[in-house]
Write a protein that holds these residues in place. Structure first.
Motif, PDB file in Angstrom:
ATOM      1  N   SER A   9      62.746  44.583  46.459  1.00  9.98           N
ATOM      2  CA  SER A   9      62.877  45.856  47.167  1.00  9.98           C
ATOM      3  C   SER A   9      64.244  46.479  46.920  1.00  9.98           C
ATOM      4  O   SER A   9      64.359  47.693  46.746  1.00  9.98           O
ATOM      5  CB  SER A   9      62.670  45.671  48.672  1.00  9.98           C
ATOM      6  N   ARG A  10      65.262  45.654  46.863  1.00  8.57           N
ATOM      7  CA  ARG A  10      66.616  46.165  46.607  1.00  8.57           C
ATOM      8  C   ARG A  10      66.748  46.669  45.175  1.00  8.57           C
ATOM      9  O   ARG A  10      67.456  47.621  44.898  1.00  8.57           O
ATOM     10  CB  ARG A  10      67.654  45.085  46.874  1.00  8.57           C
ATOM     11  N   ARG A  11      66.066  46.023  44.255  1.00  5.20           N
ATOM     12  CA  ARG A  11      66.139  46.395  42.847  1.00  5.20           C
ATOM     13  C   ARG A  11      65.324  47.662  42.575  1.00  5.20           C
ATOM     14  O   ARG A  11      65.695  48.480  41.753  1.00  5.20           O
ATOM     15  CB  ARG A  11      65.641  45.237  41.993  1.00  5.20           C
ATOM     16  N   GLY A  12      64.197  47.801  43.234  1.00  8.19           N
ATOM     17  CA  GLY A  12      63.360  48.983  43.054  1.00  8.19           C
ATOM     18  C   GLY A  12      62.365  48.817  41.927  1.00  8.19           C
ATOM     19  O   GLY A  12      62.347  47.816  41.222  1.00  8.19           O
ATOM     20  N   ASP A  13      61.541  49.811  41.772  1.00  7.56           N
ATOM     21  CA  ASP A  13      60.524  49.803  40.721  1.00  7.56           C
ATOM     22  C   ASP A  13      61.172  49.791  39.350  1.00  7.56           C
ATOM     23  O   ASP A  13      62.057  50.592  39.073  1.00  7.56           O
ATOM     24  CB  ASP A  13      59.615  51.028  40.843  1.00  7.56           C
ATOM     25  N   GLN A  14      60.745  48.902  38.511  1.00  8.33           N
ATOM     26  CA  GLN A  14      61.170  48.806  37.117  1.00  8.33           C
ATOM     27  C   GLN A  14      62.683  48.719  36.978  1.00  8.33           C
ATOM     28  O   GLN A  14      63.257  49.191  36.003  1.00  8.33           O
ATOM     29  CB  GLN A  14      60.622  49.993  36.315  1.00  8.33           C
ATOM     30  N   LEU A  24      59.537  53.528  51.022  1.00  9.19           N
ATOM     31  CA  LEU A  24      59.029  52.217  50.627  1.00  9.19           C
ATOM     32  C   LEU A  24      57.528  52.161  50.859  1.00  9.19           C
ATOM     33  O   LEU A  24      56.986  52.901  51.687  1.00  9.19           O
ATOM     34  CB  LEU A  24      59.722  51.119  51.445  1.00  9.19           C
ATOM     35  N   PRO A  25      56.844  51.258  50.162  1.00  8.11           N
ATOM     36  CA  PRO A  25      55.410  51.074  50.428  1.00  8.11           C
ATOM     37  C   PRO A  25      55.182  50.614  51.869  1.00  8.11           C
ATOM     38  O   PRO A  25      56.087  50.066  52.513  1.00  8.11           O
ATOM     39  CB  PRO A  25      55.007  49.966  49.445  1.00  8.11           C
ATOM     40  N   THR A  26      53.978  50.794  52.351  1.00  2.00           N
ATOM     41  CA  THR A  26      53.632  50.343  53.699  1.00  2.00           C
ATOM     42  C   THR A  26      53.581  48.814  53.746  1.00  2.00           C
ATOM     43  O   THR A  26      53.519  48.153  52.707  1.00  2.00           O
ATOM     44  CB  THR A  26      52.264  50.889  54.128  1.00  2.00           C
ATOM     45  N   ILE A  27      53.560  48.279  54.950  1.00  2.00           N
ATOM     46  CA  ILE A  27      53.439  46.825  55.130  1.00  2.00           C
ATOM     47  C   ILE A  27      52.165  46.339  54.447  1.00  2.00           C
ATOM     48  O   ILE A  27      52.181  45.341  53.730  1.00  2.00           O
ATOM     49  CB  ILE A  27      53.431  46.448  56.631  1.00  2.00           C
ATOM     50  N   ALA A  28      51.060  47.044  54.648  1.00  2.00           N
ATOM     51  CA  ALA A  28      49.786  46.640  54.039  1.00  2.00           C
ATOM     52  C   ALA A  28      49.876  46.650  52.514  1.00  2.00           C
ATOM     53  O   ALA A  28      49.372  45.735  51.849  1.00  2.00           O
ATOM     54  CB  ALA A  28      48.662  47.558  54.513  1.00  2.00           C
ATOM     55  N   GLN A  29      50.521  47.663  51.951  1.00  2.00           N
ATOM     56  CA  GLN A  29      50.672  47.737  50.500  1.00  2.00           C
ATOM     57  C   GLN A  29      51.545  46.597  49.984  1.00  2.00           C
ATOM     58  O   GLN A  29      51.251  46.012  48.941  1.00  2.00           O
ATOM     59  CB  GLN A  29      51.270  49.082  50.089  1.00  2.00           C
ATOM     60  N   LEU A  30      52.607  46.279  50.714  1.00  2.00           N
ATOM     61  CA  LEU A  30      53.477  45.177  50.306  1.00  2.00           C
ATOM     62  C   LEU A  30      52.754  43.835  50.402  1.00  2.00           C
ATOM     63  O   LEU A  30      52.930  42.973  49.544  1.00  2.00           O
ATOM     64  CB  LEU A  30      54.764  45.168  51.142  1.00  2.00           C
ATOM     65  N   GLU A  32      49.597  43.351  49.965  1.00  2.00           N
ATOM     66  CA  GLU A  32      48.703  43.297  48.810  1.00  2.00           C
ATOM     67  C   GLU A  32      49.496  43.032  47.525  1.00  2.00           C
ATOM     68  O   GLU A  32      49.105  42.210  46.699  1.00  2.00           O
ATOM     69  CB  GLU A  32      47.933  44.607  48.693  1.00  2.00           C
ATOM     70  N   GLN A  33      50.611  43.719  47.375  1.00  2.00           N
ATOM     71  CA  GLN A  33      51.442  43.574  46.170  1.00  2.00           C
ATOM     72  C   GLN A  33      51.934  42.143  45.983  1.00  2.00           C
ATOM     73  O   GLN A  33      51.925  41.619  44.875  1.00  2.00           O
ATOM     74  CB  GLN A  33      52.634  44.522  46.259  1.00  2.00           C
ATOM     75  N   TYR A  34      52.375  41.522  47.072  1.00  2.00           N
ATOM     76  CA  TYR A  34      52.932  40.168  46.995  1.00  2.00           C
ATOM     77  C   TYR A  34      51.913  39.081  47.311  1.00  2.00           C
ATOM     78  O   TYR A  34      52.263  37.902  47.332  1.00  2.00           O
ATOM     79  CB  TYR A  34      54.140  40.047  47.926  1.00  2.00           C
ATOM     80  N   GLN A  35      50.674  39.480  47.590  1.00  2.00           N
ATOM     81  CA  GLN A  35      49.639  38.514  47.959  1.00  2.00           C
ATOM     82  C   GLN A  35      50.144  37.601  49.081  1.00  2.00           C
ATOM     83  O   GLN A  35      50.088  36.369  48.994  1.00  2.00           O
ATOM     84  CB  GLN A  35      49.214  37.682  46.738  1.00  2.00           C
ATOM     85  N   ALA A  36      50.658  38.238  50.124  1.00  2.00           N
ATOM     86  CA  ALA A  36      51.269  37.512  51.247  1.00  2.00           C
ATOM     87  C   ALA A  36      50.720  38.055  52.559  1.00  2.00           C
ATOM     88  O   ALA A  36      50.205  39.178  52.615  1.00  2.00           O
ATOM     89  CB  ALA A  36      52.782  37.689  51.215  1.00  2.00           C
ATOM     90  N   SER A  37      50.866  37.256  53.599  1.00  2.00           N
ATOM     91  CA  SER A  37      50.495  37.730  54.931  1.00  2.00           C
ATOM     92  C   SER A  37      51.578  38.704  55.398  1.00  2.00           C
ATOM     93  O   SER A  37      52.622  38.856  54.763  1.00  2.00           O
ATOM     94  CB  SER A  37      50.378  36.562  55.905  1.00  2.00           C
ATOM     95  N   ASN A  38      51.337  39.343  56.533  1.00  2.00           N
ATOM     96  CA  ASN A  38      52.316  40.323  56.992  1.00  2.00           C
ATOM     97  C   ASN A  38      53.584  39.699  57.570  1.00  2.00           C
ATOM     98  O   ASN A  38      54.594  40.376  57.684  1.00  2.00           O
ATOM     99  CB  ASN A  38      51.688  41.326  57.962  1.00  2.00           C
ATOM    100  N   THR A  39      53.577  38.414  57.892  1.00  2.00           N
ATOM    101  CA  THR A  39      54.763  37.787  58.478  1.00  2.00           C
ATOM    102  C   THR A  39      55.970  37.810  57.534  1.00  2.00           C
ATOM    103  O   THR A  39      57.033  38.296  57.931  1.00  2.00           O
ATOM    104  CB  THR A  39      54.451  36.352  58.948  1.00  2.00           C
TER     105      THR A  39
END
Length: 72
Positions: A9-14, A24-30, A32-39
């Motif tokens: 997130s600190r580095r940013g896209d590309q 920033l992307p939403t919690i739900a988008q993040l 999905e992106q990281y294949q992680a739970s919301n915690t």
């Protein structure tokens, strides 16, 4: 997992870096992106906010804050 989210997130896209005002992307988008739970995603966002790097506006999203000496 939350450390990876903070780093990317600190580095940013590309690797371009995030600019003040970028949304920033939403919690739900993040999740999905990281294949992680919301915690770990919420933990990462909370820590970024505590570092002074982002600000959250309920109903509007999370945004990169203006860079200050304390937030470097």
């Amino acid at each position: 997992m939350y450390r990876e989210i903070i780093t990317t997130s600190r580095r940013g896209d590309q690797g371009r870096g995030l600019q003040p005002g970028d949304r920033l992307p939403t919690i739900a988008q993040l999740c999905e992106q990281y294949q992680a739970s919301n915690t770990p995603v919420k933990t990462a966002m909370r820590l970024l906010e505590e570092m002074g790097l982002i600000e959250t506006w309920q109903g509007k999203g999370m945004f990169v804050r203006q860079r200050t000496e304390d937030a470097k």
